[in-house]
Write a protein that holds these residues in place. Structure first.
Motif, mmCIF file in Angstrom:
data_model
loop_
_atom_site.group_PDB
_atom_site.id
_atom_site.type_symbol
_atom_site.label_atom_id
_atom_site.label_comp_id
_atom_site.label_asym_id
_atom_site.label_seq_id
_atom_site.Cartn_x
_atom_site.Cartn_y
_atom_site.Cartn_z
ATOM 1 N N LEU A 67 -2.272 5.195 -3.711
ATOM 2 C CA LEU A 67 -0.862 5.560 -3.504
ATOM 3 C C LEU A 67 -0.009 4.322 -3.247
ATOM 4 O O LEU A 67 1.082 4.177 -3.806
ATOM 5 C CB LEU A 67 -0.735 6.520 -2.320
ATOM 6 C CG LEU A 67 -1.039 8.000 -2.555
ATOM 7 C CD1 LEU A 67 -1.000 8.755 -1.226
ATOM 8 C CD2 LEU A 67 -0.037 8.607 -3.528
ATOM 9 N N PHE A 68 -0.491 3.442 -2.392
ATOM 10 C CA PHE A 68 0.265 2.240 -2.048
ATOM 11 C C PHE A 68 0.313 1.272 -3.226
ATOM 12 O O PHE A 68 1.345 0.645 -3.490
ATOM 13 C CB PHE A 68 -0.363 1.572 -0.824
ATOM 14 C CG PHE A 68 0.413 0.398 -0.297
ATOM 15 C CD1 PHE A 68 1.772 0.497 -0.048
ATOM 16 C CD2 PHE A 68 -0.224 -0.809 -0.033
ATOM 17 C CE1 PHE A 68 2.491 -0.586 0.450
ATOM 18 C CE2 PHE A 68 0.480 -1.894 0.465
ATOM 19 C CZ PHE A 68 1.841 -1.785 0.713
ATOM 20 N N ASP A 70 12.637 2.592 3.162
ATOM 21 C CA ASP A 70 12.346 3.294 1.912
ATOM 22 C C ASP A 70 11.714 4.659 2.199
ATOM 23 O O ASP A 70 10.580 4.740 2.680
ATOM 24 C CB ASP A 70 11.407 2.439 1.050
ATOM 25 C CG ASP A 70 11.298 2.934 -0.378
ATOM 26 O OD1 ASP A 70 11.467 4.150 -0.610
ATOM 27 O OD2 ASP A 70 11.033 2.116 -1.277
ATOM 28 N N TYR A 104 2.857 2.455 -5.647
ATOM 29 C CA TYR A 104 4.192 2.214 -5.096
ATOM 30 C C TYR A 104 4.598 0.746 -5.281
ATOM 31 O O TYR A 104 5.713 0.450 -5.741
ATOM 32 C CB TYR A 104 4.211 2.589 -3.618
ATOM 33 C CG TYR A 104 5.423 2.091 -2.875
ATOM 34 C CD1 TYR A 104 6.650 2.743 -2.980
ATOM 35 C CD2 TYR A 104 5.340 0.961 -2.060
ATOM 36 C CE1 TYR A 104 7.763 2.272 -2.300
ATOM 37 C CE2 TYR A 104 6.446 0.492 -1.378
ATOM 38 C CZ TYR A 104 7.662 1.151 -1.492
ATOM 39 O OH TYR A 104 8.756 0.674 -0.823
ATOM 40 N N SER A 128 5.479 -0.075 -8.893
ATOM 41 C CA SER A 128 6.802 0.385 -9.321
ATOM 42 C C SER A 128 7.895 -0.546 -8.828
ATOM 43 O O SER A 128 8.862 -0.833 -9.552
ATOM 44 C CB SER A 128 7.056 1.814 -8.827
ATOM 45 O OG SER A 128 7.196 1.862 -7.420
ATOM 46 N N ARG A 129 7.748 -1.051 -7.604
ATOM 47 C CA ARG A 129 8.739 -1.995 -7.068
ATOM 48 C C ARG A 129 8.708 -3.318 -7.831
ATOM 49 O O ARG A 129 9.751 -3.917 -8.125
ATOM 50 C CB ARG A 129 8.463 -2.244 -5.574
ATOM 51 C CG ARG A 129 8.696 -1.068 -4.640
ATOM 52 C CD ARG A 129 10.183 -0.826 -4.379
ATOM 53 N NE ARG A 129 10.878 -1.982 -3.869
ATOM 54 C CZ ARG A 129 11.110 -2.226 -2.575
ATOM 55 N NH1 ARG A 129 10.678 -1.366 -1.659
ATOM 56 N NH2 ARG A 129 11.791 -3.289 -2.201
ATOM 57 N N ILE A 140 4.669 8.305 1.523
ATOM 58 C CA ILE A 140 3.319 7.826 1.212
ATOM 59 C C ILE A 140 2.502 7.680 2.493
ATOM 60 O O ILE A 140 1.320 8.037 2.545
ATOM 61 C CB ILE A 140 3.390 6.492 0.442
ATOM 62 C CG1 ILE A 140 3.896 6.749 -0.982
ATOM 63 C CG2 ILE A 140 2.038 5.786 0.417
ATOM 64 C CD1 ILE A 140 4.194 5.484 -1.768
ATOM 65 N N ARG A 179 10.593 6.766 0.163
ATOM 66 C CA ARG A 179 9.393 7.005 -0.662
ATOM 67 C C ARG A 179 8.156 6.463 0.036
ATOM 68 O O ARG A 179 7.084 7.092 0.015
ATOM 69 C CB ARG A 179 9.584 6.357 -2.040
ATOM 70 C CG ARG A 179 8.497 6.688 -3.054
ATOM 71 C CD ARG A 179 9.017 6.504 -4.470
ATOM 72 N NE ARG A 179 9.539 5.175 -4.681
ATOM 73 C CZ ARG A 179 8.960 4.257 -5.470
ATOM 74 N NH1 ARG A 179 7.830 4.532 -6.074
ATOM 75 N NH2 ARG A 179 9.518 3.082 -5.637
ATOM 76 N N LEU A 180 8.274 5.310 0.663
ATOM 77 C CA LEU A 180 7.140 4.738 1.378
ATOM 78 C C LEU A 180 6.800 5.580 2.606
ATOM 79 O O LEU A 180 5.616 5.772 2.920
ATOM 80 C CB LEU A 180 7.445 3.299 1.798
ATOM 81 C CG LEU A 180 6.321 2.579 2.552
ATOM 82 C CD1 LEU A 180 5.065 2.477 1.701
ATOM 83 C CD2 LEU A 180 6.764 1.187 2.995
#
Length: 356
Positions: A329-330, A172, A333, A336-337, A178, A174-175
């Motif tokens: 932040l995590f 991912d 994330y 959202s998942r 992050i 996006r991760l």
């Protein structure tokens, strides 16, 4: 009752299970022994580990932790951090617009210590949906593989239709972003600006869980180790960090934390890097940061590494950067998942969503 009112009354109850490895929370011998035996029992389902060897490993590992506690009483924070992650995620989900559609219930669960993942899955199987989060960035047979096997053995095809397992974090982008934002924010907070000359002496070690490369007979493992995923993840993170204008490091190295039993493991190992710094005559002027980006939560495998580096080499400074743990932040994330997964579950079951 209309479908719309189902959402309004929060009858779409979704269990969110953070499935982590689990570690002993004290340095007591018996607790560590039980956790290690549970871990090895899981591992022995996919690789041959004689019962006598399991006992020997459990005894020696537990004794080492007990002896180390005489000079360093720090216990593993892994389970506590996972509970913190569950609490932060629960708070985030409760305050999100999606709370109008879903009644999320977040659980921290473990494979090697209670509460066990299997027990939480069974306890919540009658909910409208289950979102199970594999709390490791790398997929392998021992993590998400065993989760899927457990679900396949315990759930009917109809029940599996309302279950989502979240994995493949390593791929991912996006991760990955992050990770970079978190790392360089931490560095800017804890390190004063330094001259370019001094920056040449700053090294970052990216710590990943090692994997078996070849078994004791020299053959490739017959199970999914996650080695290729780890390599791809490490290479991507390293490339992003090196190209980031915020990067203060002259050198970024991937390092593997191996168990070194049963055959050949990934390289370079942490022990090999220790030896490298020990032989380096300029190591006394080097500052090293260690970042466990192969883990979502700190634990026994990460918290003692900076101390080991200082003790075993002439490195002047060594600092552990915490794992992502329950950082905002995590948490955002993960939320959202989870929300996306909940929407997929309800869509497959024929529900429509009100405007949120």
């Amino acid at each position: 009752m209309s479908r719309s009112s189902l959402f309004e009354s929060h009858e779409m109850k979704i269990a969110v299970i953070l499935a982590a490895h689990g570690e002993a929370e004290t340095t007591r011998f018996m607790e560590n022994y039980r956790v290690t035996r549970q871990t090895l029992a899981h591992a022995s389902q996919i690789m041959h580990i004689p019962g006598s060897l399991q006992k020997t490993i459990a005894v020696t590992s537990s004794l080492k932790k007990l002896i180390r506690s005489r000079t360093n009483a720090q216990c593993s924070p892994h389970n506590r951090i996972t509970r913190d992650q569950a609490g932060a995620l629960q708070q985030y989900l409760d305050s999100s617009p999606s709370a109008a559609a879903f009644d999320f219930e977040v659980h921290a669960a473990f494979s090697a210590s209670p509460p066990y993942v299997e027990q939480i899955i069974e306890r919540t199987r009658l909910y409208d949906g289950q979102v199970i989060v594999s709390m490791s960035p790398i997929d392998n047979t021992l993590s998400c593989g065993q989760l899927c096997s457990c679900l396949a053995a315990s759930h009917s095809p109809e029940e599996l239709g309302k279950v989502k397992v979240l994995s493949r974090f390593w791929s991912d982008e996006r991760l990955c972003s992050i990770y970079c934002d978190y790392l360089f924010e931490d560095v800017s907070e804890h390190c004063r600006p330094q001259s370019a000359e001094h920056n040449e002496r700053r090294v970052l070690l990216l710590l990943f869980h090692g994997t078996l490369v070849k078994d004791a007979k020299g053959d490739s493992p017959l199970f999914r180790t996650g080695r290729e995923e780890t390599i791809q993840f490490a290479e991507r993170l390293q490339a992003l960090m090196l190209s980031d204008p915020r990067n203060p490091y002259s050198r970024i190295m991937t390092v593997y934390l191996n168990h070194n039993v049963g055959g050949e493991w990934t390289r370079p190992s942490f022990e090999e890097v220790l030896a490298m710094f020990k032989e380096d005559k300029k190591a006394s002027s080097v500052g090293v940061d260690l970042f466990g980006c192969g883990y979502f939560a700190d634990g026994n495998e990460t918290i003692h590494r900076a101390g080991e580096l200082l003790h075993s080499s002439s490195v002047s400074k060594a600092r552990s950067i915490p794992c992502l743990n329950s950082t905002p932040l995590f948490t955002a994330y993960l939320a959202s998942r989870v929300i996306d997964a909940a929407r997929q579950i309800t869509s497959l079951r024929g529900f429509t969503f009100p405007a949120l």
